[in-house]
Design a protein around this motif. Structure first.
Motif, PDB file in Angstrom:
ATOM      1  N   ILE A  19      45.996  38.813  43.710  1.00  0.00           N
ATOM      2  CA  ILE A  19      47.369  39.327  43.586  1.00  0.00           C
ATOM      3  C   ILE A  19      47.828  39.392  42.130  1.00  0.00           C
ATOM      4  N   ALA A  20      47.278  38.532  41.238  1.00  0.00           N
ATOM      5  CA  ALA A  20      47.671  38.595  39.823  1.00  0.00           C
ATOM      6  C   ALA A  20      47.193  39.913  39.210  1.00  0.00           C
ATOM      7  N   GLY A  21      45.897  40.227  39.416  1.00  0.00           N
ATOM      8  CA  GLY A  21      45.353  41.462  38.847  1.00  0.00           C
ATOM      9  C   GLY A  21      45.998  42.700  39.450  1.00  0.00           C
ATOM     10  N   LEU A  38      38.199  45.892  38.637  1.00  0.00           N
ATOM     11  CA  LEU A  38      36.847  45.634  39.135  1.00  0.00           C
ATOM     12  C   LEU A  38      36.853  44.350  39.954  1.00  0.00           C
ATOM     13  N   GLU A  39      36.408  44.427  41.182  1.00  0.00           N
ATOM     14  CA  GLU A  39      36.457  43.280  42.091  1.00  0.00           C
ATOM     15  C   GLU A  39      35.068  43.010  42.657  1.00  0.00           C
ATOM     16  N   ALA A  40      34.611  41.778  42.513  1.00  0.00           N
ATOM     17  CA  ALA A  40      33.269  41.430  42.972  1.00  0.00           C
ATOM     18  C   ALA A  40      33.147  41.465  44.500  1.00  0.00           C
ATOM     19  N   GLY A  46      41.391  38.441  46.843  1.00  0.00           N
ATOM     20  CA  GLY A  46      41.006  37.124  46.351  1.00  0.00           C
ATOM     21  C   GLY A  46      41.230  36.046  47.390  1.00  0.00           C
ATOM     22  N   ARG A  47      41.919  34.975  46.990  1.00  0.00           N
ATOM     23  CA  ARG A  47      42.125  33.839  47.887  1.00  0.00           C
ATOM     24  C   ARG A  47      43.049  34.180  49.051  1.00  0.00           C
ATOM     25  N   MET A  48      43.809  35.266  48.947  1.00  0.00           N
ATOM     26  CA  MET A  48      44.699  35.636  50.056  1.00  0.00           C
ATOM     27  C   MET A  48      43.914  36.506  51.043  1.00  0.00           C
ATOM     28  N   PRO A  63      49.085  29.720  53.214  1.00  0.00           N
ATOM     29  CA  PRO A  63      50.109  29.636  52.186  1.00  0.00           C
ATOM     30  C   PRO A  63      51.485  29.418  52.791  1.00  0.00           C
ATOM     31  N   LEU A  64      52.216  28.488  52.203  1.00  0.00           N
ATOM     32  CA  LEU A  64      53.607  28.271  52.589  1.00  0.00           C
ATOM     33  C   LEU A  64      54.442  28.902  51.492  1.00  0.00           C
ATOM     34  N   LEU A  65      55.063  30.007  51.799  1.00  0.00           N
ATOM     35  CA  LEU A  65      55.893  30.685  50.805  1.00  0.00           C
ATOM     36  C   LEU A  65      57.348  30.316  51.048  1.00  0.00           C
ATOM     37  N   HIS A 235      30.614  43.297  40.329  1.00  0.00           N
ATOM     38  CA  HIS A 235      30.632  41.932  39.803  1.00  0.00           C
ATOM     39  C   HIS A 235      30.443  41.973  38.292  1.00  0.00           C
ATOM     40  N   VAL A 236      31.421  41.515  37.554  1.00  0.00           N
ATOM     41  CA  VAL A 236      31.331  41.535  36.090  1.00  0.00           C
ATOM     42  C   VAL A 236      30.544  40.312  35.628  1.00  0.00           C
ATOM     43  N   THR A 237      29.542  40.562  34.797  1.00  0.00           N
ATOM     44  CA  THR A 237      28.701  39.444  34.330  1.00  0.00           C
ATOM     45  C   THR A 237      28.992  39.069  32.881  1.00  0.00           C
ATOM     46  N   GLY A 395      46.586  34.954  36.195  1.00  0.00           N
ATOM     47  CA  GLY A 395      46.148  34.257  37.407  1.00  0.00           C
ATOM     48  C   GLY A 395      46.981  32.996  37.565  1.00  0.00           C
ATOM     49  N   ASP A 396      46.857  32.377  38.736  1.00  0.00           N
ATOM     50  CA  ASP A 396      47.711  31.217  39.002  1.00  0.00           C
ATOM     51  C   ASP A 396      47.479  30.085  38.010  1.00  0.00           C
ATOM     52  N   HIS A 397      46.284  30.015  37.391  1.00  0.00           N
ATOM     53  CA  HIS A 397      45.999  28.944  36.441  1.00  0.00           C
ATOM     54  C   HIS A 397      46.723  29.121  35.115  1.00  0.00           C
ATOM     55  N   THR A 402      50.403  28.962  42.555  1.00  0.00           N
ATOM     56  CA  THR A 402      51.027  29.462  43.782  1.00  0.00           C
ATOM     57  C   THR A 402      50.965  30.981  43.799  1.00  0.00           C
ATOM     58  N   VAL A 403      51.288  31.538  44.939  1.00  0.00           N
ATOM     59  CA  VAL A 403      51.400  32.990  45.069  1.00  0.00           C
ATOM     60  C   VAL A 403      52.421  33.499  44.048  1.00  0.00           C
ATOM     61  N   GLN A 404      53.544  32.810  43.990  1.00  0.00           N
ATOM     62  CA  GLN A 404      54.603  33.188  43.060  1.00  0.00           C
ATOM     63  C   GLN A 404      54.102  33.160  41.608  1.00  0.00           C
TER      64      GLN A 404
HETATM   65  C1  LIG Z   1      43.373  27.128  50.987  1.00  0.00           C
HETATM   66  C2  LIG Z   1      44.460  27.570  50.036  1.00  0.00           C
HETATM   67  C3  LIG Z   1      45.795  27.197  50.285  1.00  0.00           C
HETATM   68  C4  LIG Z   1      46.825  27.638  49.443  1.00  0.00           C
HETATM   69  N1  LIG Z   1      48.112  27.328  49.734  1.00  0.00           N
HETATM   70  C5  LIG Z   1      49.118  27.887  49.018  1.00  0.00           C
HETATM   71  C6  LIG Z   1      50.489  27.713  49.390  1.00  0.00           C
HETATM   72  O1  LIG Z   1      50.795  27.018  50.370  1.00  0.00           O
HETATM   73  N2  LIG Z   1      51.455  28.337  48.665  1.00  0.00           N
HETATM   74  C7  LIG Z   1      51.142  29.119  47.592  1.00  0.00           C
HETATM   75  O2  LIG Z   1      52.055  29.710  46.975  1.00  0.00           O
HETATM   76  N3  LIG Z   1      49.848  29.278  47.192  1.00  0.00           N
HETATM   77  C8  LIG Z   1      48.848  28.689  47.876  1.00  0.00           C
HETATM   78  N4  LIG Z   1      47.550  28.868  47.480  1.00  0.00           N
HETATM   79  C9  LIG Z   1      47.289  29.485  46.183  1.00  0.00           C
HETATM   80  C10 LIG Z   1      47.346  31.019  46.164  1.00  0.00           C
HETATM   81  O3  LIG Z   1      46.602  31.551  47.214  1.00  0.00           O
HETATM   82  C11 LIG Z   1      46.786  31.448  44.816  1.00  0.00           C
HETATM   83  O4  LIG Z   1      47.565  30.861  43.792  1.00  0.00           O
HETATM   84  C12 LIG Z   1      46.757  32.957  44.583  1.00  0.00           C
HETATM   85  O5  LIG Z   1      46.279  33.659  45.697  1.00  0.00           O
HETATM   86  C13 LIG Z   1      45.899  33.198  43.347  1.00  0.00           C
HETATM   87  O6  LIG Z   1      45.803  34.577  43.081  1.00  0.00           O
HETATM   88  P1  LIG Z   1      45.021  35.066  41.781  1.00  0.00           P
HETATM   89  O7  LIG Z   1      45.145  36.539  41.731  1.00  0.00           O
HETATM   90  O8  LIG Z   1      45.483  34.281  40.592  1.00  0.00           O
HETATM   91  O9  LIG Z   1      43.488  34.611  41.980  1.00  0.00           O
HETATM   92  P2  LIG Z   1      42.410  34.986  43.108  1.00  0.00           P
HETATM   93  O10 LIG Z   1      43.075  35.214  44.409  1.00  0.00           O
HETATM   94  O11 LIG Z   1      41.382  33.915  43.041  1.00  0.00           O
HETATM   95  O12 LIG Z   1      41.782  36.385  42.628  1.00  0.00           O
HETATM   96  C14 LIG Z   1      40.745  36.455  41.671  1.00  0.00           C
HETATM   97  C15 LIG Z   1      39.821  37.611  42.045  1.00  0.00           C
HETATM   98  O13 LIG Z   1      38.833  37.765  41.001  1.00  0.00           O
HETATM   99  C16 LIG Z   1      37.612  38.128  41.621  1.00  0.00           C
HETATM  100  N5  LIG Z   1      36.519  37.787  40.694  1.00  0.00           N
HETATM  101  C17 LIG Z   1      36.148  36.560  40.264  1.00  0.00           C
HETATM  102  N6  LIG Z   1      35.106  36.667  39.423  1.00  0.00           N
HETATM  103  C18 LIG Z   1      34.824  37.975  39.299  1.00  0.00           C
HETATM  104  C19 LIG Z   1      33.846  38.708  38.541  1.00  0.00           C
HETATM  105  N7  LIG Z   1      32.974  38.097  37.727  1.00  0.00           N
HETATM  106  N8  LIG Z   1      33.821  40.065  38.648  1.00  0.00           N
HETATM  107  C20 LIG Z   1      34.717  40.714  39.453  1.00  0.00           C
HETATM  108  N9  LIG Z   1      35.655  40.056  40.183  1.00  0.00           N
HETATM  109  C21 LIG Z   1      35.712  38.712  40.104  1.00  0.00           C
HETATM  110  C22 LIG Z   1      37.587  37.278  42.890  1.00  0.00           C
HETATM  111  O14 LIG Z   1      36.663  37.795  43.835  1.00  0.00           O
HETATM  112  C23 LIG Z   1      39.039  37.379  43.336  1.00  0.00           C
HETATM  113  O15 LIG Z   1      39.239  38.471  44.208  1.00  0.00           O
HETATM  114  C24 LIG Z   1      46.508  28.429  48.304  1.00  0.00           C
HETATM  115  C25 LIG Z   1      45.170  28.794  48.053  1.00  0.00           C
HETATM  116  C26 LIG Z   1      44.160  28.374  48.910  1.00  0.00           C
HETATM  117  C27 LIG Z   1      42.739  28.829  48.652  1.00  0.00           C
END
Ligand SMILES: Cc1cc2nc3c(=O)[nH]c(=O)nc-3n(C[C@H](O)[C@H](O)[C@H](O)COP(=O)(O)OP(=O)(O)OC[C@H]3O[C@@H](n4cnc5c(N)ncnc54)[C@H](O)[C@@H]3O)c2cc1C
Length: 437
Positions: A19-21, A38-40, A46-48, A63-65, A235-237, A395-397, A402-404
């Motif tokens: 969701i960040a990208g 580009l998505e692997a 991603g995590r959603m 996720p609890l939003l 997949h980006v290497t 990204g969330d880091h 969180t999703v937010q």
């Molecule tokens: C089990 C679980 C419970 C959670 N509970 C909550 C909650 O209650 N409330 C809440 O707000 N949040 C919750 N979260 C966190 C929330 O889901 C994440 O913060 C959010 O989805 C992160 O989104 P993102 O875009 O930062 O990362 P991601 O969703 O990790 O997206 C990163 C993407 O990059 C891709 N990628 C990685 N490496 C490569 C590569 N080399 N080449 C190409 N693509 C690549 C991955 O495949 C992925 O699609 C939870 C997460 C999990 C897993």
């Protein structure tokens, strides 16, 4: 000059269609910038992620939003998002009984909620007066400006809780299990400021989930992008500012690179980026013939008497997640799961819901050891997204885990890229389209 998109060049390459990208891609494209994501994996999100199993929609995460989260309403592409609310307040299980707590519609509401249920002689959440104090405290927190909370000293949430002015029984019986659920952090090592902001979101809105499963949210974002923007199975290497190397499709040139992967993958592609610790999460889905009578409420375990931190009859919260007339119960285990996961969870659910679970059918269990980046104090929820001109990370880091936080980091990264490219965001009247660069 901004260049036209070709299969081997884009102005901005985004690695990762979480969701960040995706939210960054939206904002760049609506400003006229040419973007390739580009998505692997085989799907964006991603995590959603949500799996289809026998007509059930099973989230890999739970996720609890909060409906108060502004990003859910303001992120471009999410206009069609439908949120399903949990019933107000949460059910807390303690000493063999369920208690309704934390209904913040009003302090009087909290009081009524308690009176409507018989109280045990030593109710772990305290009596009506303590409940009313909790309601008033949450109402005050809901009205507190974010800047005031962000200015508080930061420490571990667990250590800060006793100083919140609430009776220990309310802290242990409500705040601790609720915060553990909201932060996916059973030990509450998270920054106390971040914890206070999560509680503030709880107090300002309703707990909710995306209708149809959490994959709906990235699905909407991806569907609103021009066709061909997201390339899955790529997949980006290796990556630098002007090009990325992929496993499957050779090299792709770019003018700017946005790393939108999770924290671990980002550090692999860009050594030097800090990798945080993670909170592992396991989500289990069961079905059974008859729904336990908790309605659409989240049920928390205050006693930590088993592996389940929280559970809900998800088909009551969001009926679209189960086939008509079927029951879906979704439960979350925080921290490392026990070796006998199915048996231990089943026994714990029997105690929490007060009903036998031997005949419950396990539909799926999903474990993610890197589910949620840890946010120990001092936590900076606005970590820089611009590493240098042309190189960005989101990204969330980089925000809150969180999703937010993920959505907000995407917006911040898009703003930084647009500023470096000399492109103004489009205004509502259509002005402010690409000007330069
Ligand atoms: C089990 C679980 C419970 C959670 N509970 C909550 C909650 O209650 N409330 C809440 O707000 N949040 C919750 N979260 C966190 C929330 O889901 C994440 O913060 C959010 O989805 C992160 O989104 P993102 O875009 O930062 O990362 P991601 O969703 O990790 O997206 C990163 C993407 O990059 C891709 N990628 C990685 N490496 C490569 C590569 N080399 N080449 C190409 N693509 C690549 C991955 O495949 C992925 O699609 C939870 C997460 C999990 C897993």
């Amino acid at each position: 000059m901004l260049r036209a998109h070709t299969s081997d060049h884009a102005d901005v390459v985004i690695i990762g269609a979480g969701i960040a990208g995706l939210s960054a891609a939206h904002q760049l494209i609506s400003a006229g910038v040419d973007v390739s994501v580009l998505e692997a994996a085989a799907h964006p999100g991603g995590r959603m992620a949500t799996d289809d199993v026998d007509g059930f929609r099973l989230d890999r995460l739970g996720p609890l939003l909060s409906s108060a989260c502004p990003e859910l309403g303001s992120t471009p592409g999410l206009d069609g998002l439908v949120l399903r609310d949990f019933a107000p307040g949460v059910l807390v299980h303690s000493e063999g009984r369920q208690y309704l707590a934390g209904d913040v519609r009003s302090a009087r509401g909290a009081l009524r909620a308690v009176r409507s249920r018989p109280s045990a002689p030593h109710a772990p959440l305290g009596g009506a007066i303590e409940q009313a104090r909790l309601g008033a405290w949450l109402a005050r927190l809901a009205g507190a400006p974010e800047s005031r909370i962000a200015a508080r000293p930061d420490g571990a949430a667990l250590d800060a809780l006793p100083a919140r002015g609430l009776p220990p029984r309310v802290v242990d019986g409500f705040l601790r299990p609720l915060l553990s659920a909201l932060l996916a952090d059973p030990g509450l090592t998270t920054s106390s400021r971040t914890a206070d902001l999560a509680l503030r979101d709880y107090a300002r809105g309703r707990l909710c989930v995306p209708s149809g499963g959490s994959a709906t949210l990235p699905g909407l974002l991806a569907a609103a992008l021009p066709p061909g923007t997201v390339r899955t199975g790529v997949h980006v290497t290796a990556a630098d500012i002007t090009s990325v190397r992929t496993k499957e499709h050779g090299e792709l040139g770019c003018r700017s690179l946005l790393l939108a992967t999770g924290a671990g993958a980002a550090a692999e592609l860009l050594p030097g980026l800090r990798t945080p610790a993670f909170h592992p999460v396991t989500v289990l889905h069961h079905t059974t013939a008859q729904a336990p009578p908790t309605g659409a409420r989240l049920l928390l375990d205050a006693d930590r008497s088993g592996p389940v931190a929280h559970t809900a009859v998800m088909s009551e919260v969001d009926p679209s997640r189960a086939p008509h007339g079927r029951v879906l119960i979704t439960s979350t285990v925080l921290g490392p799961p026990p070796p006998d996961l199915d048996d231990a969870v089943r026994a714990h659910l029997a105690a929490l819901y007060g009903t036998p679970t031997d005949d419950w059918e396990l539909l799926a269990a999903h474990h993610d050891p890197e589910a949620v980046p840890a946010m120990p104090p001092p936590h900076d929820p606005r970590r820089p997204v611009r590493l240098l001109a042309g190189l960005y990370v989101c990204g969330d880091h980089r925000d809150t885990s969180t999703v937010q936080g993920a959505l907000r980091s995407g917006t911040r990264a898009a703003s930084a890229i647009l500023a470096d490219l000399g492109v103004r965001r489009p205004q509502a009247d259509g002005t402010g389209l690409p000007t330069a660069a």
